[in-house]
Design a protein around this motif. Sequence first.
Motif, PDB file in Angstrom:
ATOM      1  N   LEU A 634     -63.007  30.554   0.017  1.00 40.06           N
ATOM      2  CA  LEU A 634     -63.510  30.905  -1.684  1.00 40.06           C
ATOM      3  C   LEU A 634     -62.425  30.684  -2.418  1.00 40.06           C
ATOM      4  O   LEU A 634     -61.135  30.947  -2.297  1.00 40.06           O
ATOM      5  CB  LEU A 634     -63.829  32.416  -1.684  1.00 40.06           C
ATOM      6  N   ILE A 635     -62.534  30.053  -3.579  1.00 45.42           N
ATOM      7  CA  ILE A 635     -61.423  29.904  -4.718  1.00 45.42           C
ATOM      8  C   ILE A 635     -60.912  31.217  -5.084  1.00 45.42           C
ATOM      9  O   ILE A 635     -61.620  32.265  -5.416  1.00 45.42           O
ATOM     10  CB  ILE A 635     -62.037  29.029  -5.732  1.00 45.42           C
ATOM     11  N   GLY A 636     -59.643  31.356  -5.026  1.00 41.47           N
ATOM     12  CA  GLY A 636     -58.882  32.517  -5.188  1.00 41.47           C
ATOM     13  C   GLY A 636     -58.300  32.866  -6.554  1.00 41.47           C
ATOM     14  O   GLY A 636     -57.428  34.147  -6.906  1.00 41.47           O
ATOM     15  N   SER A 637     -58.227  31.732  -7.441  1.00 40.92           N
ATOM     16  CA  SER A 637     -57.338  31.924  -8.660  1.00 40.92           C
ATOM     17  C   SER A 637     -57.936  31.310  -9.969  1.00 40.92           C
ATOM     18  O   SER A 637     -59.036  30.298  -9.604  1.00 40.92           O
ATOM     19  CB  SER A 637     -56.020  31.515  -8.625  1.00 40.92           C
ATOM     20  N   LEU A 638     -58.262  31.641 -11.097  1.00 33.60           N
ATOM     21  CA  LEU A 638     -58.738  31.130 -12.291  1.00 33.60           C
ATOM     22  C   LEU A 638     -58.302  29.556 -12.320  1.00 33.60           C
ATOM     23  O   LEU A 638     -59.132  28.662 -12.635  1.00 33.60           O
ATOM     24  CB  LEU A 638     -58.452  31.830 -13.386  1.00 33.60           C
ATOM     25  N   ALA A 639     -57.094  29.507 -12.006  1.00 37.65           N
ATOM     26  CA  ALA A 639     -56.583  27.898 -12.089  1.00 37.65           C
ATOM     27  C   ALA A 639     -57.034  27.134 -11.232  1.00 37.65           C
ATOM     28  O   ALA A 639     -57.588  25.697 -11.798  1.00 37.65           O
ATOM     29  CB  ALA A 639     -55.016  27.680 -12.132  1.00 37.65           C
ATOM     30  N   ASP A 640     -57.366  27.636  -9.857  1.00 35.58           N
ATOM     31  CA  ASP A 640     -57.942  26.367  -9.151  1.00 35.58           C
ATOM     32  C   ASP A 640     -59.392  26.466  -9.518  1.00 35.58           C
ATOM     33  O   ASP A 640     -60.096  25.254  -9.236  1.00 35.58           O
ATOM     34  CB  ASP A 640     -57.709  27.203  -7.660  1.00 35.58           C
ATOM     35  N   LEU A 641     -60.206  27.444  -9.980  1.00 38.61           N
ATOM     36  CA  LEU A 641     -61.476  27.303 -10.294  1.00 38.61           C
ATOM     37  C   LEU A 641     -61.586  26.245 -11.601  1.00 38.61           C
ATOM     38  O   LEU A 641     -62.772  25.574 -11.639  1.00 38.61           O
ATOM     39  CB  LEU A 641     -61.834  28.635 -10.850  1.00 38.61           C
ATOM     40  N   LEU A 642     -60.989  26.646 -12.549  1.00 38.02           N
ATOM     41  CA  LEU A 642     -61.063  25.617 -13.671  1.00 38.02           C
ATOM     42  C   LEU A 642     -60.526  24.133 -13.366  1.00 38.02           C
ATOM     43  O   LEU A 642     -61.343  23.113 -13.871  1.00 38.02           O
ATOM     44  CB  LEU A 642     -60.253  26.078 -14.909  1.00 38.02           C
ATOM     45  N   ALA A 643     -59.796  23.917 -12.242  1.00 40.14           N
ATOM     46  CA  ALA A 643     -59.301  22.710 -11.904  1.00 40.14           C
ATOM     47  C   ALA A 643     -60.614  21.829 -11.081  1.00 40.14           C
ATOM     48  O   ALA A 643     -60.820  20.823 -11.331  1.00 40.14           O
ATOM     49  CB  ALA A 643     -58.069  22.829 -10.895  1.00 40.14           C
ATOM     50  N   ALA A 644     -61.232  22.910 -10.383  1.00 44.35           N
ATOM     51  CA  ALA A 644     -62.386  22.338  -9.348  1.00 44.35           C
ATOM     52  C   ALA A 644     -63.532  22.106 -10.314  1.00 44.35           C
ATOM     53  O   ALA A 644     -64.117  21.256 -10.253  1.00 44.35           O
ATOM     54  CB  ALA A 644     -62.783  23.377  -8.566  1.00 44.35           C
ATOM     55  N   ALA A 645     -63.537  22.925 -11.840  1.00 41.13           N
ATOM     56  CA  ALA A 645     -64.718  22.795 -12.669  1.00 41.13           C
ATOM     57  C   ALA A 645     -64.537  21.271 -13.273  1.00 41.13           C
ATOM     58  O   ALA A 645     -65.522  20.702 -13.865  1.00 41.13           O
ATOM     59  CB  ALA A 645     -64.911  23.859 -13.476  1.00 41.13           C
TER      60      ALA A 645
END
Length: 741
Positions: A634-645
């Motif tokens: 599971l994505i664990g940080s907002l930076a990774d999440l926004l990058a994935a988005a």
Amino acid sequence: MGPTREQFIQYAPAALAVVPLVAGPWSALAAAAAGACAWAVNTSAPHLRSLIACGLTTTGCGIAAGEVLASGMNPLIALGLAVPAGAAALAHHRNLTGHIPAAALTPATTTKGAGTGAGLTSQEQVIAAWWAEFISGPTQTEGRKLIQPGANLEHLGLQIDGDHVAFTGIITLPPGQQVKVREADIAAVYRVPVSQVELGDPKHYAPNALPVTVQLKVAAAQPQITAGAPTTPQELWAVYVGVPEGAMPGTTLTVTRYDGPLDWEGTATRDRRAIGTVNLQDLAGNLDLETIQIALAPGDKPSQMGIRVMREHALMHGTMLSSVLDELSMDARGYVRAGTYVDSRAALLPLAQPGSGARHLYLVGGSRSGKSGLLEQILLSAHKSRIAVILASPQAGTIAGASLAAYCGDGLDEAMGALRLAYALMLDREARYRSPAFPFTDPLVLFVIDEAHMLLSASSPYHLEAKAIVEQLTRRSLKRGIGVVLATQTPLAEDLGNSTVIRSQLLIGGGAVFLRCARGQGSLVGANAVEGAEGIDLSMIPSQWPGQYAKVSDRDMSGLATEVAAAPEDGTFGLGYLLTPGSQAVQFRSLHLDVPPVSLAGGGSPVRIEDCDAWRERDTIAQTPMVDKRGKNLIGSLADLLAAAEGAPSSQEAAHHHPGGLHVVAGSSRPSAPGAAAGASDGQELIKPRILELLREQSIPMTAETIARKLGTSAKNIKPRLSELKKRDEVTNENGLWRAA
């Protein structure tokens, strides 16, 4: 009064022995008259034979004595003829001894040590005579076999206590012999049940001397419960509930109101000890009632518990929501009114915890149980309390107050998008609030998941991702001001994705509401046990009140009503149990909505979520899966999440392609930071911020080697930086385990 039948049979021979001395030959007529009377009173055959034999003997002696006196012979000869007549009378008396009714053994006026009177000399002599006649001898009636000759009864003692009569003694035999008398033999002699005879165990006594106890008369058992008496609840409690095997052992009941066996209130008290949790199903079984007829109310003291037994349920008529609308706003403690307890007090539900964040809520209820109505009420309370709402409703169109939510995911796919948005908002707040200081400048957020089993169960296409996200939300979201309201149809583990973490975190972080469930799916025992709600079976809550079927059949159906408002008493909607942390589940009923919640809200737009990266990118985030194809990582940080988005390679994706399979954590909350952080992983100035971010984000102690592996560098670069951070009191070290200060 004339002589009784027994007295006549017993004393007639004595009269026959005396009459010949006076009546002479006329005694034959007297004997005939005695025999006729014996026949008339229905004497048994052995008695009659004994009486005839005695009569013939005494009559013959009387005739002979009369002839002696008539001939002028010596009167002493005539007196001597009375001896055989007396012997015949004594033999008749002995024949009668073995046939005396058992009632003769226990006369009401007999006491131990009574003096010799008419007939039998004492009760002990009667008992000893029976023993000698039928068991030990030495005399033996013709045609009767002794049970064990020589087995004498010694040390005979009689015990009389009211209606209870018993005797004790010791069966003795000469040395070398063994007692063969059995309980059944003694019971047959004294005509009592075998259970009332007790012989000593030969293992503990000499074989030729065994103690014996015979209960000749047992006092009638007095009823322990008097039906209809005002003290019936106390007696029922003492007999069935307060005993060691009862539902509340060691407790006593004080009745405070009594209007019949099925309508009373009281307080259970345990002497200087806490009562603890009570199994409601066991209590209902002890009192021979249905669980819906009993309500528990914990008292101010842990050693007390309020009890209420109801014939007609106190919550049958419900409480209209519009009448308590002002109480729906959150108070200073973070509570809102959810309904009414069975004792008419307001049932309060926690939505927030001022000073430390939000609260969770676990809601269980099957179809037509009132679950959706309670969710609509919670949405209305959140709106009036200025709490923002993110709503996930996999079953589209089921929540009437959906327009009160800042974001609504209506349908299965959209509900999963709302779940992703709530998780992204938590990551965003974690990045912005490193050390949370309350109250937030941002609003509290309530994330509501209706029909959560459609997302979490193993059959859901989003099972793994939804389970991973909800576990993290229930663990980490409270201190970031985000509460989770999770509603399912049953308390079964399958509805929560077989995750014990989710339910335990929901119960620890807030409260629970349990409404009616389908039969066989509502038990809160075994694997589904909930502390504080032991023994509750939600399927035992009826769908209609007792007598409701007859009420429906008696209604006038002659006309057709186009607009009919359902009365609260038409069903048990909203009836269930409310459980708050550290308390016992208490029976309550949610408020009845007579108008739609949007109308009660009084207009106005929904409470908005703060302007942040997660909210601005909500549409993209809702479409972005947060786990890999295996449902893991599971994505664990907002930076990774926004990058994935945005479709850019994130540090998490880079970790999957790293030769060592290492996970690289981003060093900034901005979307551009991951690449910069990854490119400068060997730079000395960037290692310390990344170490601090990792330790704060993981919230678990780690060794220097573990930190190095997670940051994709060597331990020799990490250890000096940890020492520097420790000098600045930003990290701590305990036995080689590092954690953020």
